[in-house]
Design a protein around this motif. Sequence first.
Motif, mmCIF file in Angstrom:
data_model
loop_
_atom_site.group_PDB
_atom_site.id
_atom_site.type_symbol
_atom_site.label_atom_id
_atom_site.label_comp_id
_atom_site.label_asym_id
_atom_site.label_seq_id
_atom_site.Cartn_x
_atom_site.Cartn_y
_atom_site.Cartn_z
ATOM 1 N N GLY A 201 38.719 23.786 43.247
ATOM 2 C CA GLY A 201 40.021 24.233 42.766
ATOM 3 C C GLY A 201 40.068 25.691 42.349
ATOM 4 O O GLY A 201 40.929 26.058 41.561
ATOM 5 N N VAL A 202 39.166 26.524 42.854
ATOM 6 C CA VAL A 202 39.121 27.934 42.452
ATOM 7 C C VAL A 202 39.805 28.793 43.506
ATOM 8 O O VAL A 202 39.423 28.787 44.675
ATOM 9 N N ASP A 203 40.823 29.521 43.091
ATOM 10 C CA ASP A 203 41.493 30.501 43.939
ATOM 11 C C ASP A 203 40.912 31.869 43.580
ATOM 12 O O ASP A 203 41.199 32.412 42.509
ATOM 13 N N MET A 204 40.075 32.409 44.450
ATOM 14 C CA MET A 204 39.334 33.630 44.146
ATOM 15 C C MET A 204 40.263 34.816 43.871
ATOM 16 O O MET A 204 40.011 35.607 42.957
ATOM 17 N N ASP A 205 41.352 34.944 44.629
ATOM 18 C CA ASP A 205 42.282 36.050 44.401
ATOM 19 C C ASP A 205 42.937 35.946 43.021
ATOM 20 O O ASP A 205 43.066 36.944 42.307
ATOM 21 N N ALA A 206 43.332 34.749 42.649
ATOM 22 C CA ALA A 206 43.955 34.545 41.338
ATOM 23 C C ALA A 206 42.946 34.803 40.220
ATOM 24 O O ALA A 206 43.304 35.372 39.179
ATOM 25 N N GLU A 207 41.700 34.401 40.413
ATOM 26 C CA GLU A 207 40.673 34.626 39.386
ATOM 27 C C GLU A 207 40.398 36.112 39.198
ATOM 28 O O GLU A 207 40.239 36.581 38.076
ATOM 29 N N GLN A 208 40.333 36.864 40.303
ATOM 30 C CA GLN A 208 40.091 38.299 40.194
ATOM 31 C C GLN A 208 41.261 39.014 39.518
ATOM 32 O O GLN A 208 41.059 39.921 38.709
ATOM 33 N N ALA A 209 42.485 38.594 39.828
ATOM 34 C CA ALA A 209 43.655 39.181 39.179
ATOM 35 C C ALA A 209 43.654 38.846 37.684
ATOM 36 O O ALA A 209 43.953 39.702 36.839
ATOM 37 N N SER A 210 43.304 37.606 37.360
ATOM 38 C CA SER A 210 43.241 37.191 35.963
ATOM 39 C C SER A 210 42.144 37.951 35.218
ATOM 40 O O SER A 210 42.318 38.326 34.059
ATOM 41 N N LEU A 211 41.015 38.189 35.885
ATOM 42 C CA LEU A 211 39.924 38.951 35.277
ATOM 43 C C LEU A 211 40.354 40.393 34.992
ATOM 44 O O LEU A 211 40.073 40.931 33.915
ATOM 45 N N ALA A 212 41.061 41.005 35.930
ATOM 46 C CA ALA A 212 41.531 42.371 35.725
ATOM 47 C C ALA A 212 42.532 42.434 34.568
ATOM 48 O O ALA A 212 42.462 43.325 33.710
ATOM 49 N N GLU A 213 43.453 41.478 34.516
ATOM 50 C CA GLU A 213 44.434 41.427 33.437
ATOM 51 C C GLU A 213 43.755 41.223 32.081
ATOM 52 O O GLU A 213 44.097 41.891 31.096
ATOM 53 N N ASN A 214 42.779 40.325 32.026
ATOM 54 C CA ASN A 214 42.082 40.049 30.781
ATOM 55 C C ASN A 214 41.244 41.251 30.336
ATOM 56 O O ASN A 214 41.138 41.515 29.140
ATOM 57 N N THR A 215 40.673 41.972 31.277
ATOM 58 C CA THR A 215 39.893 43.164 30.944
ATOM 59 C C THR A 215 40.781 44.233 30.312
ATOM 60 O O THR A 215 40.398 44.871 29.324
ATOM 61 N N ILE A 216 41.980 44.411 30.851
ATOM 62 C CA ILE A 216 42.920 45.374 30.278
ATOM 63 C C ILE A 216 43.314 44.948 28.874
ATOM 64 O O ILE A 216 43.365 45.766 27.945
ATOM 65 N N TYR A 217 43.584 43.664 28.679
ATOM 66 C CA TYR A 217 43.941 43.135 27.367
ATOM 67 C C TYR A 217 42.806 43.344 26.370
ATOM 68 O O TYR A 217 43.021 43.809 25.249
ATOM 69 N N TYR A 218 41.574 43.037 26.781
ATOM 70 C CA TYR A 218 40.404 43.187 25.911
ATOM 71 C C TYR A 218 40.208 44.654 25.519
ATOM 72 O O TYR A 218 39.982 44.970 24.351
ATOM 73 N N ASN A 219 40.305 45.540 26.502
ATOM 74 C CA ASN A 219 40.126 46.970 26.221
ATOM 75 C C ASN A 219 41.201 47.505 25.281
ATOM 76 O O ASN A 219 40.922 48.354 24.425
ATOM 77 N N ALA A 220 42.433 47.006 25.417
ATOM 78 C CA ALA A 220 43.501 47.425 24.509
ATOM 79 C C ALA A 220 43.200 46.975 23.081
ATOM 80 O O ALA A 220 43.427 47.730 22.124
ATOM 81 N N LEU A 221 42.689 45.744 22.930
ATOM 82 C CA LEU A 221 42.326 45.263 21.602
ATOM 83 C C LEU A 221 41.179 46.071 21.008
ATOM 84 O O LEU A 221 41.187 46.397 19.819
ATOM 85 N N VAL A 222 40.201 46.407 21.826
ATOM 86 C CA VAL A 222 39.067 47.213 21.350
ATOM 87 C C VAL A 222 39.551 48.596 20.910
ATOM 88 O O VAL A 222 39.129 49.104 19.864
ATOM 89 N N GLU A 223 40.456 49.201 21.687
ATOM 90 C CA GLU A 223 41.011 50.503 21.308
ATOM 91 C C GLU A 223 41.763 50.410 19.982
ATOM 92 O O GLU A 223 41.654 51.291 19.120
ATOM 93 N N ARG A 224 42.522 49.346 19.802
ATOM 94 C CA ARG A 224 43.318 49.184 18.577
ATOM 95 C C ARG A 224 42.420 48.979 17.358
ATOM 96 O O ARG A 224 42.652 49.567 16.305
ATOM 97 N N ILE A 225 41.402 48.135 17.498
ATOM 98 C CA ILE A 225 40.513 47.890 16.354
ATOM 99 C C ILE A 225 39.673 49.138 16.066
ATOM 100 O O ILE A 225 39.387 49.445 14.906
ATOM 101 N N SER A 226 39.320 49.879 17.099
ATOM 102 C CA SER A 226 38.593 51.130 16.902
ATOM 103 C C SER A 226 39.462 52.135 16.144
ATOM 104 O O SER A 226 38.977 52.836 15.241
ATOM 105 N N GLY A 227 40.735 52.188 16.483
ATOM 106 C CA GLY A 227 41.659 53.063 15.761
ATOM 107 C C GLY A 227 41.788 52.668 14.295
ATOM 108 O O GLY A 227 41.857 53.526 13.416
ATOM 109 N N LYS A 228 41.824 51.357 14.027
ATOM 110 C CA LYS A 228 41.889 50.880 12.638
ATOM 111 C C LYS A 228 40.649 51.316 11.859
ATOM 112 O O LYS A 228 40.740 51.765 10.719
ATOM 113 N N PHE A 229 39.480 51.155 12.471
ATOM 114 C CA PHE A 229 38.244 51.544 11.801
ATOM 115 C C PHE A 229 38.172 53.062 11.601
ATOM 116 O O PHE A 229 37.667 53.528 10.585
ATOM 117 N N ASN A 230 38.651 53.823 12.571
ATOM 118 C CA ASN A 230 38.674 55.283 12.411
ATOM 119 C C ASN A 230 39.592 55.698 11.266
ATOM 120 O O ASN A 230 39.284 56.623 10.513
#
Length: 130
Positions: A91-120
């Motif tokens: 049941g794995v759609d490779m294209d959908a998984e790669q798109a989901s991975l890219a979206e999640n990476t952007i979300y994760y990086n945005a959270l890391v940037e925000r928490i880094s800004g808070k700590f700064n």
Amino acid sequence: MNLFGGTISSLEYGLNYASLKNKTIAQNIANVDTPNYKAKDVSFKKMLSDAQNSTIEANRTDVRHFDFKIKQSTPGVFSYENYKYRSNGNGVDMDAEQASLAENTIYYNALVERISGKFNTLNTVIKGGK
């Protein structure tokens, strides 16, 4: 008293969600050729409700002790049981998984940037604006 207004803990919960979603996507990609493997996903709503409804069970050694229980599963992760993307039952759609991975990476990086800004900001306040 909540020193930081809950912002950092909220960002931490978001990072935990993004990390679990990334692990789930990686597991799906790793099992792309496994027959009858059902793709998994993470739902934030399900993760939140599972965390609120979790229980631990302990052995009571005295009647005056409180009863308590906790569920030992990964919260928020669910399988697509009736979904077959390939003829071998996978049941794995490779294209959908790669798109989901890219979206999640952007979300994760945005959270890391925000928490880094808070700590700064906290670091600047601690140093007295220097």
